[in-house]
Scaffold this motif. Structure first.
Motif, PDB file in Angstrom:
ATOM      1  N   GLU A   1      -2.408   3.016 -12.160  1.00  0.00           N
ATOM      2  CA  GLU A   1      -2.129   1.282 -11.997  1.00  0.00           C
ATOM      3  C   GLU A   1      -2.103   1.486 -10.219  1.00  0.00           C
ATOM      4  O   GLU A   1      -3.049   0.635  -9.559  1.00  0.00           O
ATOM      5  N   SER A   2      -1.064   2.393  -9.771  1.00  0.00           N
ATOM      6  CA  SER A   2      -0.912   2.017  -8.216  1.00  0.00           C
ATOM      7  C   SER A   2      -2.328   2.765  -7.484  1.00  0.00           C
ATOM      8  O   SER A   2      -2.474   2.383  -6.592  1.00  0.00           O
ATOM      9  N   ARG A   3      -2.869   3.809  -8.163  1.00  0.00           N
ATOM     10  CA  ARG A   3      -4.007   4.331  -7.282  1.00  0.00           C
ATOM     11  C   ARG A   3      -5.122   3.495  -7.158  1.00  0.00           C
ATOM     12  O   ARG A   3      -5.611   3.226  -6.272  1.00  0.00           O
ATOM     13  N   TYR A   4      -5.292   2.666  -8.520  1.00  0.00           N
ATOM     14  CA  TYR A   4      -6.140   1.425  -8.471  1.00  0.00           C
ATOM     15  C   TYR A   4      -5.948   0.471  -7.357  1.00  0.00           C
ATOM     16  O   TYR A   4      -6.952  -0.009  -6.658  1.00  0.00           O
ATOM     17  N   HIS A   5      -4.628   0.009  -7.383  1.00  0.00           N
ATOM     18  CA  HIS A   5      -4.611  -1.047  -6.385  1.00  0.00           C
ATOM     19  C   HIS A   5      -4.497  -0.504  -4.858  1.00  0.00           C
ATOM     20  O   HIS A   5      -5.200  -1.123  -3.968  1.00  0.00           O
ATOM     21  N   SER A   6      -3.980   0.705  -4.765  1.00  0.00           N
ATOM     22  CA  SER A   6      -4.213   1.136  -3.073  1.00  0.00           C
ATOM     23  C   SER A   6      -5.649   1.543  -2.874  1.00  0.00           C
ATOM     24  O   SER A   6      -6.138   1.141  -1.783  1.00  0.00           O
ATOM     25  N   LEU A   7      -6.667   1.869  -3.808  1.00  0.00           N
ATOM     26  CA  LEU A   7      -7.961   1.970  -3.655  1.00  0.00           C
ATOM     27  C   LEU A   7      -8.733   0.958  -3.167  1.00  0.00           C
ATOM     28  O   LEU A   7      -9.308   0.645  -2.177  1.00  0.00           O
ATOM     29  N   SER A   8      -8.083  -0.288  -4.141  1.00  0.00           N
ATOM     30  CA  SER A   8      -8.711  -1.549  -4.017  1.00  0.00           C
ATOM     31  C   SER A   8      -8.395  -2.147  -2.445  1.00  0.00           C
ATOM     32  O   SER A   8      -9.241  -2.726  -1.809  1.00  0.00           O
ATOM     33  N   LYS A   9      -7.554  -1.727  -2.136  1.00  0.00           N
ATOM     34  CA  LYS A   9      -7.051  -2.419  -0.519  1.00  0.00           C
ATOM     35  C   LYS A   9      -7.595  -1.429   0.471  1.00  0.00           C
ATOM     36  O   LYS A   9      -8.151  -2.087   1.495  1.00  0.00           O
ATOM     37  N   GLU A  10      -7.853  -0.220   0.134  1.00  0.00           N
ATOM     38  CA  GLU A  10      -8.712   0.631   1.016  1.00  0.00           C
ATOM     39  C   GLU A  10     -10.157   0.117   1.243  1.00  0.00           C
ATOM     40  O   GLU A  10     -10.733   0.128   2.265  1.00  0.00           O
ATOM     41  N   GLN A  11     -10.809  -0.346  -0.048  1.00  0.00           N
ATOM     42  CA  GLN A  11     -12.228  -0.662  -0.041  1.00  0.00           C
ATOM     43  C   GLN A  11     -12.550  -2.118   0.105  1.00  0.00           C
ATOM     44  O   GLN A  11     -13.729  -2.652  -0.100  1.00  0.00           O
ATOM     45  N   ASN A  12     -11.398  -2.996   0.313  1.00  0.00           N
ATOM     46  CA  ASN A  12     -11.726  -4.364   0.260  1.00  0.00           C
ATOM     47  C   ASN A  12     -12.701  -4.731   1.369  1.00  0.00           C
ATOM     48  O   ASN A  12     -12.564  -4.326   2.467  1.00  0.00           O
ATOM     49  N   ALA A  13     -13.747  -5.496   0.905  1.00  0.00           N
ATOM     50  CA  ALA A  13     -14.668  -5.917   2.167  1.00  0.00           C
ATOM     51  C   ALA A  13     -14.514  -7.234   2.812  1.00  0.00           C
ATOM     52  O   ALA A  13     -15.151  -7.399   3.869  1.00  0.00           O
ATOM     53  N   ASP A  14     -13.427  -7.507   2.581  1.00  0.00           N
ATOM     54  CA  ASP A  14     -12.958  -8.812   3.222  1.00  0.00           C
ATOM     55  C   ASP A  14     -12.778  -8.606   4.582  1.00  0.00           C
ATOM     56  O   ASP A  14     -11.983  -7.751   5.113  1.00  0.00           O
ATOM     57  N   PRO A  15     -13.048  -9.534   5.617  1.00  0.00           N
ATOM     58  CA  PRO A  15     -12.956  -9.153   7.059  1.00  0.00           C
ATOM     59  C   PRO A  15     -11.301  -8.997   7.481  1.00  0.00           C
ATOM     60  O   PRO A  15     -10.999  -8.648   8.273  1.00  0.00           O
ATOM     61  N   ILE A  16     -10.537  -9.882   6.699  1.00  0.00           N
ATOM     62  CA  ILE A  16      -9.120 -10.260   7.133  1.00  0.00           C
ATOM     63  C   ILE A  16      -8.503  -9.089   6.372  1.00  0.00           C
ATOM     64  O   ILE A  16      -7.644  -8.008   6.961  1.00  0.00           O
TER      65      ILE A  16
ATOM     66  N   TYR B   1       0.900  -1.182   0.091  1.00  0.00           N
ATOM     67  CA  TYR B   1      -0.065  -0.048   0.083  1.00  0.00           C
ATOM     68  C   TYR B   1       0.796   1.177  -0.037  1.00  0.00           C
ATOM     69  O   TYR B   1       0.712   2.291  -0.738  1.00  0.00           O
ATOM     70  N   ARG B   2       1.927   1.184   0.923  1.00  0.00           N
ATOM     71  CA  ARG B   2       2.673   2.367   0.738  1.00  0.00           C
ATOM     72  C   ARG B   2       3.693   2.418  -0.351  1.00  0.00           C
ATOM     73  O   ARG B   2       3.550   3.628  -1.004  1.00  0.00           O
ATOM     74  N   TYR B   3       3.999   1.436  -1.013  1.00  0.00           N
ATOM     75  CA  TYR B   3       4.609   1.617  -2.392  1.00  0.00           C
ATOM     76  C   TYR B   3       3.664   2.283  -3.414  1.00  0.00           C
ATOM     77  O   TYR B   3       4.124   3.046  -4.192  1.00  0.00           O
ATOM     78  N   TYR B   4       2.636   1.620  -3.373  1.00  0.00           N
ATOM     79  CA  TYR B   4       1.354   2.074  -4.422  1.00  0.00           C
ATOM     80  C   TYR B   4       1.046   3.686  -4.256  1.00  0.00           C
ATOM     81  O   TYR B   4       1.000   4.522  -5.020  1.00  0.00           O
ATOM     82  N   GLN B   5       0.963   3.987  -3.152  1.00  0.00           N
ATOM     83  CA  GLN B   5       0.847   5.410  -2.500  1.00  0.00           C
ATOM     84  C   GLN B   5       1.953   6.352  -3.172  1.00  0.00           C
ATOM     85  O   GLN B   5       1.940   7.427  -3.572  1.00  0.00           O
ATOM     86  N   GLU B   6       3.198   5.872  -2.797  1.00  0.00           N
ATOM     87  CA  GLU B   6       4.512   6.556  -3.326  1.00  0.00           C
ATOM     88  C   GLU B   6       4.503   6.650  -4.656  1.00  0.00           C
ATOM     89  O   GLU B   6       4.990   7.845  -5.340  1.00  0.00           O
ATOM     90  N   ALA B   7       4.157   5.568  -5.385  1.00  0.00           N
ATOM     91  CA  ALA B   7       4.278   5.336  -6.880  1.00  0.00           C
ATOM     92  C   ALA B   7       3.377   6.369  -7.726  1.00  0.00           C
ATOM     93  O   ALA B   7       3.584   7.013  -8.767  1.00  0.00           O
ATOM     94  N   ASN B   8       2.045   6.716  -7.369  1.00  0.00           N
ATOM     95  CA  ASN B   8       0.984   7.664  -7.695  1.00  0.00           C
ATOM     96  C   ASN B   8       0.759   7.565  -9.148  1.00  0.00           C
ATOM     97  O   ASN B   8       0.946   8.725  -9.895  1.00  0.00           O
ATOM     98  N   THR B   9       0.684   6.463  -9.531  1.00  0.00           N
ATOM     99  CA  THR B   9       0.455   6.389 -11.052  1.00  0.00           C
ATOM    100  C   THR B   9      -1.086   5.823 -11.131  1.00  0.00           C
ATOM    101  O   THR B   9      -1.768   5.400 -10.229  1.00  0.00           O
TER     102      THR B   9
END
Length: 64
Positions: free
Chosen positions: A14-29, A4-12
């Motif tokens: 594609e990386s914004r998509y991946h960081s947002l998917s981590k933030e919004q993941n509905a999985d309890p774990i 997540y930190r890597y994706y935030q720093e990359a700021n592309t």
């Protein structure tokens, strides 16, 4: 947290998509667990998290 930190720093698009998917993941774990860890990092700071894990093998207490 590291990816997540890597994706935030990359700021592309594609990386914004991946960081947002981590933030919004509905999985309890992977979703809720990630959001709890991000809140802890926001509270104590990433260097403190890493140092506490390294020296005590435990998560640090939240400051908030």
């Amino acid at each position: 947290m590291l990816s997540y930190r890597y994706y935030q720093e990359a700021n592309t698009p594609e990386s914004r998509y991946h960081s947002l998917s981590k933030e919004q993941n509905a999985d309890p774990i992977y979703g809720e667990g990630f959001r709890r860890m991000r809140a802890l990092v926001d509270s104590v700071g990433f260097p403190t998290l890493i140092e506490t894990l390294r020296t005590t093998k435990r998560l640090p207490a939240s400051k908030g």
